[in-house]
Write a protein that holds these residues in place. Sequence first.
Motif, PDB file in Angstrom:
ATOM      1  N   ASN A 115       0.817  -1.210   0.000  1.00  0.00           N
ATOM      2  CA  ASN A 115       0.000   0.000   0.000  1.00  0.00           C
ATOM      3  C   ASN A 115       0.851   1.262   0.000  1.00  0.00           C
ATOM      4  O   ASN A 115       1.941   1.287   0.565  1.00  0.00           O
ATOM      5  CB  ASN A 115      -0.931   0.000   1.222  1.00  0.00           C
ATOM      6  CG  ASN A 115      -1.875  -1.181   1.176  1.00  0.00           C
ATOM      7  OD1 ASN A 115      -2.387  -1.518   0.123  1.00  0.00           O
ATOM      8  ND2 ASN A 115      -2.094  -1.819   2.307  1.00  0.00           N
ATOM      9  N   TYR A 116       0.305   2.295  -0.645  1.00  0.00           N
ATOM     10  CA  TYR A 116       0.954   3.594  -0.746  1.00  0.00           C
ATOM     11  C   TYR A 116      -0.053   4.636  -0.291  1.00  0.00           C
ATOM     12  O   TYR A 116      -1.190   4.663  -0.778  1.00  0.00           O
ATOM     13  CB  TYR A 116       1.390   3.862  -2.193  1.00  0.00           C
ATOM     14  CG  TYR A 116       2.296   2.775  -2.718  1.00  0.00           C
ATOM     15  CD1 TYR A 116       3.671   2.844  -2.546  1.00  0.00           C
ATOM     16  CD2 TYR A 116       1.760   1.646  -3.355  1.00  0.00           C
ATOM     17  CE1 TYR A 116       4.505   1.819  -3.002  1.00  0.00           C
ATOM     18  CE2 TYR A 116       2.582   0.623  -3.816  1.00  0.00           C
ATOM     19  CZ  TYR A 116       3.949   0.714  -3.634  1.00  0.00           C
ATOM     20  OH  TYR A 116       4.764  -0.303  -4.070  1.00  0.00           O
ATOM     21  N   THR A 117       0.362   5.474   0.654  1.00  0.00           N
ATOM     22  CA  THR A 117      -0.533   6.461   1.266  1.00  0.00           C
ATOM     23  C   THR A 117       0.169   7.813   1.344  1.00  0.00           C
ATOM     24  O   THR A 117       1.262   7.985   0.797  1.00  0.00           O
ATOM     25  CB  THR A 117      -0.937   6.008   2.688  1.00  0.00           C
ATOM     26  OG1 THR A 117       0.238   6.044   3.524  1.00  0.00           O
ATOM     27  CG2 THR A 117      -1.543   4.610   2.697  1.00  0.00           C
ATOM     28  N   VAL A 118      -0.443   8.741   2.069  1.00  0.00           N
ATOM     29  CA  VAL A 118       0.192  10.046   2.279  1.00  0.00           C
ATOM     30  C   VAL A 118       1.547   9.889   2.961  1.00  0.00           C
ATOM     31  O   VAL A 118       2.457  10.688   2.733  1.00  0.00           O
ATOM     32  CB  VAL A 118      -0.712  11.015   3.077  1.00  0.00           C
ATOM     33  CG1 VAL A 118      -1.947  11.401   2.268  1.00  0.00           C
ATOM     34  CG2 VAL A 118      -1.119  10.431   4.413  1.00  0.00           C
ATOM     35  N   ASP A 119       1.707   8.859   3.751  1.00  0.00           N
ATOM     36  CA  ASP A 119       2.997   8.609   4.408  1.00  0.00           C
ATOM     37  C   ASP A 119       4.103   8.271   3.409  1.00  0.00           C
ATOM     38  O   ASP A 119       5.284   8.421   3.710  1.00  0.00           O
ATOM     39  CB  ASP A 119       2.879   7.476   5.433  1.00  0.00           C
ATOM     40  CG  ASP A 119       1.983   7.837   6.605  1.00  0.00           C
ATOM     41  OD1 ASP A 119       1.812   9.042   6.877  1.00  0.00           O
ATOM     42  OD2 ASP A 119       1.440   6.906   7.233  1.00  0.00           O
ATOM     43  N   ASP A 120       3.698   7.816   2.210  1.00  0.00           N
ATOM     44  CA  ASP A 120       4.667   7.452   1.167  1.00  0.00           C
ATOM     45  C   ASP A 120       4.827   8.535   0.112  1.00  0.00           C
ATOM     46  O   ASP A 120       5.602   8.361  -0.832  1.00  0.00           O
ATOM     47  CB  ASP A 120       4.233   6.148   0.485  1.00  0.00           C
ATOM     48  CG  ASP A 120       4.122   5.011   1.476  1.00  0.00           C
ATOM     49  OD1 ASP A 120       5.144   4.652   2.078  1.00  0.00           O
ATOM     50  OD2 ASP A 120       2.991   4.512   1.675  1.00  0.00           O
ATOM     51  N   GLY A 121       4.079   9.622   0.234  1.00  0.00           N
ATOM     52  CA  GLY A 121       4.211  10.724  -0.709  1.00  0.00           C
ATOM     53  C   GLY A 121       2.962  11.079  -1.491  1.00  0.00           C
ATOM     54  O   GLY A 121       2.980  12.050  -2.264  1.00  0.00           O
ATOM     55  N   LEU A 122       1.869  10.325  -1.364  1.00  0.00           N
ATOM     56  CA  LEU A 122       0.627  10.730  -2.022  1.00  0.00           C
ATOM     57  C   LEU A 122       0.131  12.023  -1.367  1.00  0.00           C
ATOM     58  O   LEU A 122       0.266  12.193  -0.152  1.00  0.00           O
ATOM     59  CB  LEU A 122      -0.455   9.657  -1.873  1.00  0.00           C
ATOM     60  CG  LEU A 122      -0.317   8.383  -2.694  1.00  0.00           C
ATOM     61  CD1 LEU A 122      -1.418   7.403  -2.333  1.00  0.00           C
ATOM     62  CD2 LEU A 122      -0.344   8.680  -4.186  1.00  0.00           C
ATOM     63  N   PRO A 123      -0.468  12.937  -2.134  1.00  0.00           N
ATOM     64  CA  PRO A 123      -0.972  14.167  -1.532  1.00  0.00           C
ATOM     65  C   PRO A 123      -2.239  13.944  -0.698  1.00  0.00           C
ATOM     66  O   PRO A 123      -2.583  14.759   0.155  1.00  0.00           O
ATOM     67  CB  PRO A 123      -1.256  15.067  -2.734  1.00  0.00           C
ATOM     68  CG  PRO A 123      -1.471  14.126  -3.870  1.00  0.00           C
ATOM     69  CD  PRO A 123      -0.599  12.936  -3.587  1.00  0.00           C
ATOM     70  N   THR A 124      -2.931  12.846  -0.936  1.00  0.00           N
ATOM     71  CA  THR A 124      -4.138  12.462  -0.214  1.00  0.00           C
ATOM     72  C   THR A 124      -4.322  10.957  -0.380  1.00  0.00           C
ATOM     73  O   THR A 124      -3.751  10.350  -1.285  1.00  0.00           O
ATOM     74  CB  THR A 124      -5.381  13.209  -0.759  1.00  0.00           C
ATOM     75  OG1 THR A 124      -6.553  12.756  -0.068  1.00  0.00           O
ATOM     76  CG2 THR A 124      -5.575  12.962  -2.249  1.00  0.00           C
ATOM     77  N   ASN A 125      -5.145  10.371   0.461  1.00  0.00           N
ATOM     78  CA  ASN A 125      -5.465   8.942   0.316  1.00  0.00           C
ATOM     79  C   ASN A 125      -6.693   8.725  -0.557  1.00  0.00           C
ATOM     80  O   ASN A 125      -7.143   7.593  -0.717  1.00  0.00           O
ATOM     81  CB  ASN A 125      -5.667   8.299   1.678  1.00  0.00           C
ATOM     82  CG  ASN A 125      -4.359   8.088   2.399  1.00  0.00           C
ATOM     83  OD1 ASN A 125      -3.301   7.993   1.779  1.00  0.00           O
ATOM     84  ND2 ASN A 125      -4.415   8.020   3.709  1.00  0.00           N
ATOM     85  N   GLN A 126      -7.222   9.781  -1.138  1.00  0.00           N
ATOM     86  CA  GLN A 126      -8.359   9.675  -2.044  1.00  0.00           C
ATOM     87  C   GLN A 126      -7.838   9.542  -3.470  1.00  0.00           C
ATOM     88  O   GLN A 126      -7.598  10.535  -4.161  1.00  0.00           O
ATOM     89  CB  GLN A 126      -9.270  10.884  -1.908  1.00  0.00           C
ATOM     90  CG  GLN A 126      -9.954  10.934  -0.569  1.00  0.00           C
ATOM     91  CD  GLN A 126     -10.856  12.141  -0.440  1.00  0.00           C
ATOM     92  OE1 GLN A 126     -10.619  13.193  -1.038  1.00  0.00           O
ATOM     93  NE2 GLN A 126     -11.906  12.006   0.349  1.00  0.00           N
ATOM     94  N   VAL A 127      -7.669   8.294  -3.912  1.00  0.00           N
ATOM     95  CA  VAL A 127      -7.146   8.012  -5.242  1.00  0.00           C
ATOM     96  C   VAL A 127      -8.316   7.623  -6.147  1.00  0.00           C
ATOM     97  O   VAL A 127      -9.073   6.710  -5.831  1.00  0.00           O
ATOM     98  CB  VAL A 127      -6.086   6.890  -5.207  1.00  0.00           C
ATOM     99  CG1 VAL A 127      -5.560   6.595  -6.606  1.00  0.00           C
ATOM    100  CG2 VAL A 127      -4.941   7.273  -4.269  1.00  0.00           C
TER     101      VAL A 127
END
Length: 186
Positions: free
Chosen positions: A142-154
């Motif tokens: 999984n990739y989330t805001v903790d990994d660099g996404l600007p939000t978890n709403q993909v």
Amino acid sequence: YVYKRQLFDGTSFLNVQPGEEFLFTGIDIDKNGSVWLTSWHEGVYRYDPEKTLHFGSKDNIKIFYDYGVFRPLLLDKYGTAWFSAHGTGLLRFKNGIMRQFTMEDGLAGSNIQDIRQGKNEILWIATWDGGLSSFDGEAFTNYTVDDGLPTNQVRQVHVDDEGIVWIGTSEGMCRFDGKELSLIHI
């Protein structure tokens, strides 16, 4: 979308007999030429001239009874159908068996927005409530805001011919090259 009960087979329209509120939300063709359709309120169909298979509330499968909105749809090169219903996680129909994957299995979120597959056969799953998941057939990453996404709403995901994963979120677009996740400034 295929709308108002008609499906075009390349030669003529096929009249499907749906309920009152019927809207196809996804369409794909499997390696055998069968047309798969996800729908709003009517479940999932697999159509071929010999026989139509329909998964819906009539099957007394809890997923199809409780949730009516089915999308997205992906048919992989092996003929496995991947789809989702609102809030149910990821559903796989393979060799006549339905399997549900949820957050308990490692999926990032339960509300699937998009499913894509790269050349390396990894599935990429966009979730509206948990970020992005990849699935190698055994485990989720999984990739989330903790990994660099600007939000978890993909909302959308696309894998290009070079294996770059393009991620559309509610707060911008990202690029993932397998090592680094970066926000694209447009």
